[in-house]
Design a protein around this motif. Structure first.
Motif, PDB file in Angstrom:
ATOM      1  N   ALA A  21      44.097  11.256  34.154  1.00  0.00           N
ATOM      2  CA  ALA A  21      44.402  12.690  34.257  1.00  0.00           C
ATOM      3  C   ALA A  21      45.302  13.006  35.448  1.00  0.00           C
ATOM      4  O   ALA A  21      46.063  13.974  35.401  1.00  0.00           O
ATOM      5  CB  ALA A  21      43.111  13.492  34.346  1.00  0.00           C
ATOM      6  N   CYS A  22      45.229  12.197  36.489  1.00  0.00           N
ATOM      7  CA  CYS A  22      46.065  12.469  37.677  1.00  0.00           C
ATOM      8  C   CYS A  22      47.086  11.350  37.896  1.00  0.00           C
ATOM      9  O   CYS A  22      47.484  11.074  39.025  1.00  0.00           O
ATOM     10  CB  CYS A  22      45.198  12.699  38.913  1.00  0.00           C
ATOM     11  N   TYR A  23      47.527  10.732  36.808  1.00  0.00           N
ATOM     12  CA  TYR A  23      48.482   9.639  36.869  1.00  0.00           C
ATOM     13  C   TYR A  23      49.713  10.052  37.662  1.00  0.00           C
ATOM     14  O   TYR A  23      50.226  11.150  37.520  1.00  0.00           O
ATOM     15  CB  TYR A  23      48.896   9.207  35.457  1.00  0.00           C
ATOM     16  N   LYS A  27      45.798   9.792  44.236  1.00  0.00           N
ATOM     17  CA  LYS A  27      44.368   9.740  43.926  1.00  0.00           C
ATOM     18  C   LYS A  27      44.087   8.955  42.643  1.00  0.00           C
ATOM     19  O   LYS A  27      42.985   8.469  42.451  1.00  0.00           O
ATOM     20  CB  LYS A  27      43.747  11.129  43.878  1.00  0.00           C
ATOM     21  N   ALA A  28      45.098   8.789  41.780  1.00  0.00           N
ATOM     22  CA  ALA A  28      44.904   7.967  40.584  1.00  0.00           C
ATOM     23  C   ALA A  28      44.619   6.520  40.986  1.00  0.00           C
ATOM     24  O   ALA A  28      43.698   5.884  40.468  1.00  0.00           O
ATOM     25  CB  ALA A  28      46.126   8.044  39.676  1.00  0.00           C
ATOM     26  N   GLN A  56      54.391   1.970  37.804  1.00  0.00           N
ATOM     27  CA  GLN A  56      54.841   2.516  39.091  1.00  0.00           C
ATOM     28  C   GLN A  56      55.880   1.591  39.732  1.00  0.00           C
ATOM     29  O   GLN A  56      56.289   1.807  40.860  1.00  0.00           O
ATOM     30  CB  GLN A  56      53.642   2.687  40.041  1.00  0.00           C
ATOM     31  N   HIS A  57      56.251   0.546  39.011  1.00  0.00           N
ATOM     32  CA  HIS A  57      57.234  -0.451  39.481  1.00  0.00           C
ATOM     33  C   HIS A  57      56.745  -1.201  40.715  1.00  0.00           C
ATOM     34  O   HIS A  57      57.550  -1.653  41.530  1.00  0.00           O
ATOM     35  CB  HIS A  57      58.606   0.193  39.731  1.00  0.00           C
ATOM     36  N   ASP A  61      51.990  -6.006  42.986  1.00  0.00           N
ATOM     37  CA  ASP A  61      50.592  -5.621  42.779  1.00  0.00           C
ATOM     38  C   ASP A  61      50.158  -5.900  41.342  1.00  0.00           C
ATOM     39  O   ASP A  61      49.040  -6.381  41.103  1.00  0.00           O
ATOM     40  CB  ASP A  61      50.391  -4.137  43.115  1.00  0.00           C
ATOM     41  N   ALA A  62      51.045  -5.607  40.387  1.00  0.00           N
ATOM     42  CA  ALA A  62      50.732  -5.890  38.978  1.00  0.00           C
ATOM     43  C   ALA A  62      50.506  -7.385  38.775  1.00  0.00           C
ATOM     44  O   ALA A  62      49.607  -7.793  38.028  1.00  0.00           O
ATOM     45  CB  ALA A  62      51.859  -5.392  38.078  1.00  0.00           C
TER      46      ALA A  62
END
Length: 162
Positions: A21-23, A27-28, A56-57, A61-62
């Motif tokens: 919801a906050c993508y 806070k997401a 998020q590029h 991290d991915a």
């Protein structure tokens, strides 16, 4: 359910919904990380966290999250922790344990190879795609297309340089 039937522990699903919801907001990520800390081996959480970082590029991290997912699934399927040591006969045994989990593992392997290519780690990315093509001889996961594109791009660079 994606490729696995893990029951989601209580309290995790609301965190995932809140994160969706906050993508795009900070806070997401906090909600996804909270879900991860509460259920570090929950594959649905890892997929959500991976997607967040990828879109998020934040490829490094991915990549970390994808590696964690591969490690967890490898353990569950009794596969080697290092993808380089995988052999087709091990894939056959893993199918008997869980076709869905195996497919998920191989899809994460493909995604990881792709991320390596995007990050400029072409040797690792190519090796992962080559291994995947070896394991998926009928190319059901489409790794051969990525590998063919890579080989063609390298050939074009060599031709330009000549």
């Amino acid at each position: 359910a994606l490729y696995f039937d893990d029951p989601v522990p209580p309290g995790i699903e609301p965190l995932l919904h809140d994160a969706a919801a906050c993508y795009g907001e900070e806070k997401a990520e906090a909600k996804l990380l909270r879900a991860y800390f509460l259920a570090p081996e929950q594959l649905v959480v890892l997929v959500a966290l991976y997607r967040y970082y990828f879109y998020q590029h934040r490829l490094e991290d991915a990549l970390v999250v994808a590696g964690r997912a591969m490690s967890i699934v490898a353990r569950r399927l009794e596969l080697p922790q290092n993808w380089e040591h995988l052999h087709p006969e091990q894939i056959g045994h893993a199918v008997l344990r869980s076709m869905g989990l195996l497919r998920f593992y191989l899809m994460v392997m493909k995604a990881t190879g792709y991320i390596h290519l995007r990050m400029g780690n072409s040797a690792v990315g190519q090796a992962m795609l080559e291994k995947l093509v070896e394991l998926d001889s009928h190319d059901r996961l489409g790794a051969k297309v990525l590998l063919d594109v890579l080989v063609a791009a390298v050939a074009a660079k060599i031709e330009e340089a000549a």
